[in-house]
Scaffold this motif. Structure first.
Motif, short mmCIF file in Angstrom:
data_model
loop_
_atom_site.label_atom_id
_atom_site.label_comp_id
_atom_site.label_asym_id
_atom_site.label_seq_id
_atom_site.Cartn_x
_atom_site.Cartn_y
_atom_site.Cartn_z
N SER A 71 0.84 -1.21 0.00
CA SER A 71 0.00 0.00 0.00
C SER A 71 0.87 1.25 0.00
CB SER A 71 -0.92 0.00 1.22
OG SER A 71 -1.86 -1.05 1.15
N LEU A 72 1.99 1.19 0.72
CA LEU A 72 2.92 2.32 0.73
C LEU A 72 3.52 2.53 -0.66
CD1 LEU A 72 4.77 4.47 1.97
CD2 LEU A 72 6.26 2.62 2.78
N LEU A 73 3.93 1.44 -1.30
CA LEU A 73 4.50 1.56 -2.64
C LEU A 73 3.47 2.10 -3.64
CD1 LEU A 73 6.53 -1.79 -2.80
CD2 LEU A 73 7.45 0.53 -2.51
N GLU A 74 2.21 1.70 -3.45
CA GLU A 74 1.14 2.21 -4.32
C GLU A 74 0.91 3.70 -4.05
OE1 GLU A 74 -3.11 0.61 -5.81
OE2 GLU A 74 -3.03 1.04 -3.66
N ALA A 75 0.88 4.07 -2.77
CA ALA A 75 0.66 5.48 -2.40
C ALA A 75 1.76 6.38 -2.96
CB ALA A 75 0.58 5.61 -0.89
N LYS A 76 2.96 5.83 -3.13
CA LYS A 76 4.08 6.61 -3.65
C LYS A 76 4.16 6.53 -5.18
CE LYS A 76 5.23 7.77 0.48
NZ LYS A 76 5.01 9.17 0.96
N GLY A 77 3.20 5.84 -5.81
CA GLY A 77 3.13 5.81 -7.26
C GLY A 77 4.05 4.81 -7.93
N LEU A 78 4.60 3.86 -7.17
CA LEU A 78 5.53 2.90 -7.75
C LEU A 78 4.83 1.70 -8.36
CD1 LEU A 78 8.38 2.92 -5.06
CD2 LEU A 78 8.16 4.32 -7.12
N ILE A 79 3.70 1.31 -7.82
CA ILE A 79 2.93 0.17 -8.34
C ILE A 79 1.44 0.50 -8.24
CG2 ILE A 79 4.66 -1.55 -7.62
CD1 ILE A 79 2.75 -2.23 -5.26
N LYS A 80 0.62 -0.39 -8.75
CA LYS A 80 -0.82 -0.28 -8.58
C LYS A 80 -1.35 -1.66 -8.23
CE LYS A 80 -5.05 1.52 -10.71
NZ LYS A 80 -5.38 2.31 -9.51
N LEU A 81 -2.18 -1.73 -7.17
CA LEU A 81 -2.77 -2.99 -6.75
C LEU A 81 -4.09 -3.23 -7.46
CD1 LEU A 81 -2.05 -2.65 -2.91
CD2 LEU A 81 -0.87 -4.16 -4.53
N LYS A 82 -4.52 -4.49 -7.49
CA LYS A 82 -5.77 -4.86 -8.14
C LYS A 82 -6.96 -4.15 -7.48
CE LYS A 82 -4.13 -9.48 -9.41
NZ LYS A 82 -4.28 -10.94 -9.13
N GLU A 83 -7.94 -3.82 -8.29
CA GLU A 83 -9.14 -3.16 -7.78
C GLU A 83 -9.95 -4.14 -6.92
OE1 GLU A 83 -10.13 -0.10 -8.09
OE2 GLU A 83 -8.57 0.61 -9.48
N GLY A 84 -10.57 -3.60 -5.88
CA GLY A 84 -11.51 -4.36 -5.08
C GLY A 84 -10.93 -5.28 -4.02
N ILE A 85 -9.59 -5.33 -3.89
CA ILE A 85 -9.00 -6.21 -2.88
C ILE A 85 -8.91 -5.49 -1.53
CG2 ILE A 85 -7.62 -7.43 -4.60
CD1 ILE A 85 -5.16 -5.92 -3.36
N ASP A 86 -8.80 -6.27 -0.46
CA ASP A 86 -8.53 -5.71 0.86
C ASP A 86 -7.04 -5.40 0.92
OD1 ASP A 86 -8.12 -5.09 3.50
OD2 ASP A 86 -8.73 -7.05 4.29
N LYS A 87 -6.68 -4.14 0.85
CA LYS A 87 -5.27 -3.77 0.74
C LYS A 87 -4.46 -4.11 1.98
CE LYS A 87 -5.98 -0.33 -2.84
NZ LYS A 87 -5.76 1.05 -3.31
N THR A 88 -5.12 -4.23 3.13
CA THR A 88 -4.37 -4.61 4.33
C THR A 88 -3.91 -6.06 4.24
OG1 THR A 88 -6.35 -5.35 5.57
CG2 THR A 88 -5.72 -3.02 5.75
N ALA A 89 -4.55 -6.84 3.37
CA ALA A 89 -4.18 -8.25 3.20
C ALA A 89 -3.55 -8.52 1.84
CB ALA A 89 -5.41 -9.13 3.38
N ALA A 90 -3.14 -7.46 1.14
CA ALA A 90 -2.57 -7.61 -0.20
C ALA A 90 -1.28 -8.43 -0.17
CB ALA A 90 -2.32 -6.24 -0.81
N GLU A 91 -1.07 -9.17 -1.25
CA GLU A 91 0.15 -9.95 -1.42
C GLU A 91 0.81 -9.56 -2.74
OE1 GLU A 91 -0.47 -14.17 -0.84
OE2 GLU A 91 -2.18 -13.78 0.49
N LEU A 92 2.00 -10.08 -2.97
CA LEU A 92 2.73 -9.73 -4.19
C LEU A 92 1.93 -10.08 -5.44
CD1 LEU A 92 6.35 -10.83 -3.18
CD2 LEU A 92 5.48 -8.50 -3.40
N LYS A 93 1.16 -11.14 -5.38
CA LYS A 93 0.35 -11.55 -6.54
C LYS A 93 -0.78 -10.56 -6.85
CE LYS A 93 -2.62 -14.64 -3.79
NZ LYS A 93 -3.84 -13.85 -3.88
#
Length: 283
Positions: free
Chosen positions: A157-179
């Motif tokens: 979530s930190l990497l996403e907030a800093k614009g380095l990556i984007k996580l899949k829509e609709g997921i629970d970001k507190t439980a996000a994994e590399l996949k």
């Protein structure tokens, strides 16, 4: 002679009654208010990470002593034993983990624990000996993460907030994994094979291009997150460090008093002065 004997008997009777009265008062005194004076302090044993948790508890210790609570602090350098010792009742509470980690531990281990209250936030930092800014990270750079899965959601979530990556829509970001990484514009490589307490050493050894380190480990090893990190998690992070206890113990007076002291203005001011924003009180 009869008058003399009568007077003597009366005197003895008065003294006896007076003695009985004194004994009665002493008994009443013992059974009432003065019993409080001899009441022993309550001992409260809390497990904590060395920094900043144990440091904060040491500051709270004399305040709690005035409230009749003898605080014993058991320090840990890992994230596993504090919960094991809480379950086995070797300690009464622990202070080292944030809410998502507690929830994962309960799910994985069946612990009957509850969150008694939040105290502070430790922003995660991104560190690099090779690059001064996130923008400087090159194509294909290797980024080191903790091998603790409970940290991944927060770090991604930190990497996403800093614009380095984007996580899949609709997921629970507190439980996000590399996949769950959906977009990775610079094709960063992610290495999540290092124990959280070893990430500082990886940084010092110049391993990888960037390393994400929890602030408690950074501070414990002489790093200043504000000065040394090339980027820092926002202060509004939901990852609050809490006091965890066995279910039912959250209502104990000594636990309530512990939280009251840890969230008092005196301790909040101490946290801000001691760590200059690298550790942030929740209130």
């Amino acid at each position: 002679m009869k008058k003399l004997l009568a007077g003597l008997f009366l005197s003895i009777l008065v003294l006896a009654l007076a003695a009985c009265g004194t004994d009665k008062k002493e008994d009443e005194k013992s059974a009432s208010g003065d019993q409080t004076d001899s009441k022993e302090n309550v001992t409260l044993k809390v497990g904590a990470s060395n920094t900043p948790h144990a440091v904060i508890l040491e500051k709270a210790k004399p305040i709690l002593a005035k409230e009749g609570i003898d605080l014993e602090i058991e320090t840990y350098t890992d994230y596993v034993l504090p919960n094991q010792d809480l379950e086995s009742k070797d300690i009464d509470a622990n202070y080292f983990q944030h809410i998502p980690y507690l929830e994962l531990q309960i799910k994985d281990n069946g612990y009957d624990f509850v969150n008694a209250g939040g105290v502070h936030i430790e922003p995660i930092g991104i560190y690099s000996k090779k690059y001064k800014t996130l923008e400087d990270l090159p194509e294909g750079a290797t980024i080191l993460l903790s091998n603790s899965v409970s940290d991944h959601g927060r770090m991604l979530s930190l990497l996403e907030a800093k614009g380095l990556i984007k996580l899949k829509e609709g997921i629970d970001k507190t439980a996000a994994e590399l996949k769950d990484i959906d977009e990775n514009p610079k094709n960063f490589k992610f290495d999540a094979n290092t124990a959280p307490e070893m990430l500082v050493q990886m940084y010092e050894n110049d391993e990888g291009d960037a390393v994400l380190i929890n602030s408690n480990f950074a501070i414990d090893n002489g790093l200043n997150p504000i000065e040394d990190a090339i980027s820092l998690e926002d202060k509004e992070s939901p990852y609050v460090n809490i006091i965890a206890v066995r279910a039912g113990d959250e209502s104990k007076p000594e636990i309530k008093k512990l939280l009251e002291v840890l969230t008092s203005k005196e301790i909040q001011d101490f946290i801000l002065e001691e760590w200059k924003g690298a550790v942030v009180p929740v209130k």
